[in-house]
Design an enzyme around this catalytic site. Structure first.
Site, PDB file in Angstrom:
ATOM      1  N   HIS A  24       0.807  -1.218   0.000  1.00 32.94           N
ATOM      2  CA  HIS A  24       0.000   0.000   0.000  1.00 32.94           C
ATOM      3  C   HIS A  24       0.847   1.278   0.000  1.00 32.94           C
ATOM      4  O   HIS A  24       0.661   2.197   0.789  1.00 32.94           O
ATOM      5  CB  HIS A  24      -1.102   0.014   1.073  1.00 32.94           C
ATOM      6  N   HIS A  78      -5.567  -8.423  14.796  1.00 35.69           N
ATOM      7  CA  HIS A  78      -5.653  -7.198  13.987  1.00 35.69           C
ATOM      8  C   HIS A  78      -6.384  -7.528  12.697  1.00 35.69           C
ATOM      9  O   HIS A  78      -6.102  -8.541  12.059  1.00 35.69           O
ATOM     10  CB  HIS A  78      -4.221  -6.722  13.721  1.00 35.69           C
ATOM     11  N   GLU A  80      -6.604  -5.749   9.797  1.00 39.05           N
ATOM     12  CA  GLU A  80      -6.093  -5.349   8.468  1.00 39.05           C
ATOM     13  C   GLU A  80      -5.882  -6.609   7.635  1.00 39.05           C
ATOM     14  O   GLU A  80      -5.467  -7.658   8.135  1.00 39.05           O
ATOM     15  CB  GLU A  80      -4.805  -4.528   8.607  1.00 39.05           C
ATOM     16  N   ASP A  82      -3.951  -7.953   5.503  1.00 37.58           N
ATOM     17  CA  ASP A  82      -2.757  -8.795   5.357  1.00 37.58           C
ATOM     18  C   ASP A  82      -2.722  -9.883   6.434  1.00 37.58           C
ATOM     19  O   ASP A  82      -2.010 -10.876   6.290  1.00 37.58           O
ATOM     20  CB  ASP A  82      -1.462  -7.962   5.367  1.00 37.58           C
ATOM     21  N   HIS A 144      -1.786  -0.508  15.259  1.00 36.90           N
ATOM     22  CA  HIS A 144      -2.010   0.811  14.731  1.00 36.90           C
ATOM     23  C   HIS A 144      -3.441   1.026  14.209  1.00 36.90           C
ATOM     24  O   HIS A 144      -3.711   2.070  13.587  1.00 36.90           O
ATOM     25  CB  HIS A 144      -1.000   1.092  13.603  1.00 36.90           C
ATOM     26  N   ASP A 163       1.414  -6.332  14.407  1.00 42.06           N
ATOM     27  CA  ASP A 163       2.293  -5.442  13.629  1.00 42.06           C
ATOM     28  C   ASP A 163       3.454  -4.866  14.444  1.00 42.06           C
ATOM     29  O   ASP A 163       4.526  -4.585  13.890  1.00 42.06           O
ATOM     30  CB  ASP A 163       1.484  -4.270  13.064  1.00 42.06           C
ATOM     31  N   TYR A 191      10.024   0.294   9.241  1.00 37.96           N
ATOM     32  CA  TYR A 191       8.647  -0.086   9.586  1.00 37.96           C
ATOM     33  C   TYR A 191       8.080   0.900  10.621  1.00 37.96           C
ATOM     34  O   TYR A 191       6.962   1.399  10.488  1.00 37.96           O
ATOM     35  CB  TYR A 191       8.682  -1.504  10.158  1.00 37.96           C
ATOM     36  N   HIS A 224       5.051  -9.660  11.080  1.00 41.68           N
ATOM     37  CA  HIS A 224       5.869  -9.486   9.876  1.00 41.68           C
ATOM     38  C   HIS A 224       7.334  -9.687  10.232  1.00 41.68           C
ATOM     39  O   HIS A 224       7.806  -9.184  11.264  1.00 41.68           O
ATOM     40  CB  HIS A 224       5.741  -8.069   9.306  1.00 41.68           C
TER      41      HIS A 224
HETATM   42 FE1  FEO Z   1      -1.680  -3.365  10.030  1.00 38.80          FE
HETATM   43 FE2  FEO Z   1       0.374  -5.840   8.906  1.00 38.80          FE
HETATM   44  O1  FEO Z   1      -1.200  -4.868   9.031  1.00 38.80           O
END
Ligand code: FEO
Length: 395
Positions: A24, A78, A80, A82, A144, A163, A191, A224
């Site tokens: 993104h 989370h 999001e 991903d 976040h 994250d 990051y 991640h």
């Molecule tokens: Fe906030 Fe890795 O997604």
């Protein structure tokens, strides 16, 4: 498929996304991973899922260990996509699994994937007994997203903070002690700078909250990149430093140029700053990645931005940069501006207005040059650089 254990009966079942380069808008030059963890006890729990194109690979990994139909809980730290977008596929086969998320996570999952999901909302301090192991949840709103939470495996002292503490780093290694340390810390800083920097106050208080909880943390397993097992304190200390905005003696020059005049100024200003023993990083916007620039800004004391005037305004690349960087709210830096113009000018004034409005500390003596800088104006640029370096000493 090789089973990867991060502790006894706790497995990494994530995915390595070697190919992704644009996350993104974030340049992921080393790809990334979507980490998910499977805990096998009397009850079984999957902590987080992966990005939807990889759902079959996730299913395969879980099936090799327990069989998906044996899954009792799916914890979504989370929403999001991903991390959550494989959920609709997983839940089709894991028919008995209960979904666990924060209250905001429950709302958000419903909005993303429909009303039919059975979701149990949890809050900070709630516990889920799996058998020998216990999961505890720590809400982390706005770290976040509003739904974000951390899962802590009590008996193994493993924090799964999604994250937080992550890095976009695709590698065959799974642990921090298996990769180059400089690369790892660089990706962790990148990051933080591009995702968490605007939330630094919340990061600071969340770190303090976890310290006050006095829970041992042996491993930090983010969503991640690699898992921090050799020295998890190292990344926590780095987060504390970044969240407090502790700068180094470094200036970042960011500019663009139409016919080379602003570029000439930028080079002379860089020489002036460097002559005072200050490190300089130098970026021409249209030839640089903004993700990388912001990583350098994270620990800089001064940011010096140059733009030519185009149609009484800043150059478009500079405008885009300032939009991005004011949103990230870097703290405790001196911002200085310069530029060239032909007749009316306007870029420098506009840059100063935008950054002051964002609450940045702005150096009140900008430098402007008409058309091409003369040799005496180049000397002014050198002096401008020296003055910025002097001003930096008070930071
Ligand atoms: Fe906030 Fe890795 O997604």
């Amino acid at each position: 498929m090789v089973k990867i254990k991060i502790s006894e009966d706790i497995f990494w079942v994530g995915i390595v996304d070697w190919d992704v380069r644009d996350f993104h808008g974030y340049l992921t030059e080393h790809g990334t991973t979507y980490n998910a963890y499977l805990i096998v006890d009397e009850k079984t729990a999957l902590v987080d899922t992966v990005k939807y194109p990889f759902h079959e690979e996730l299913v395969e990994k879980i099936n090799e260990i327990i069989g998906l139909e044996q899954l009792d809980y799916i914890v979504i730290n989370h929403v999001e996509m991903d991390h959550s977008s494989a959920l609709p596929y997983i839940i089709k086969e894991a028919k008995n699994a209960k979904i666990v998320a924060s209250k905001k996570g429950k709302e958000s999952l419903t909005k993303h994937y429909g009303e039919n999901l059975a979701i149990e909302a949890v809050k900070t301090g709630d516990r889920l007994k799996l058998g020998k192991r216990t999961l505890t949840f720590i809400e982390a709103p706005m770290l976040h997203w509003p739904d974000s939470m951390f899962t802590y495996v009590v008996e193994d002292a493993i924090l799964m903070p999604n994250d937080a503490f992550g890095q976009h780093l695709a590698t065959s290694a799974r642990f921090d002690d298996e990769v180059d340390e400089a690369l790892l810390m660089r990706e962790a800083a990148k990051y933080y700078a591009n995702i968490l920097m605007p939330l630094s106050e919340l990061v600071k208080s969340k770190i303090q909250e976890i310290i006050d909880m006095k829970i041992p943390i042996r491993i930090i397993a983010p969503s991640h990149g690699v898992i921090w097992r050799s020295n998890p304190v190292k990344i926590v200390e780095a987060y504390r430093r970044w969240s407090e905005g502790v700068p180094k003696d470094k200036a970042v020059i960011v500019y663009d140029s139409m016919w080379g005049s602003t570029a000439m100024m930028a080079r002379a200003i860089a020489d002036g700053i460097a002559s005072q023993g200050v490190e300089v990083k130098f970026f021409k916007l249209r030839e640089s990645d903004v993700t990388e620039i912001v990583t350098e800004i994270l620990e800089a004391k001064a940011v010096v931005v140059g733009s030519p005037t185009l149609n009484n305004s800043m150059f478009p690349a500079v405008s885009a940069f300032l939009t991005y960087v004011t949103g990230l709210k870097p703290k405790g830096k001196l911002w200085a501006f310069f530029g060239s113009y032909g007749w009316g000018g306007g870029a420098v004034k506009q840059m100063m207005e935008i950054t002051k409005k964002a609450g940045f500390e702005v150096y009140e003596s900008p430098l402007e040059v008409r058309y091409v800088p003369t040799s005496s104006e180049i000397k002014e640029c050198l002096n401008f650089g020296r003055s910025i370096a002097q001003k930096m000493k008070s930071y």
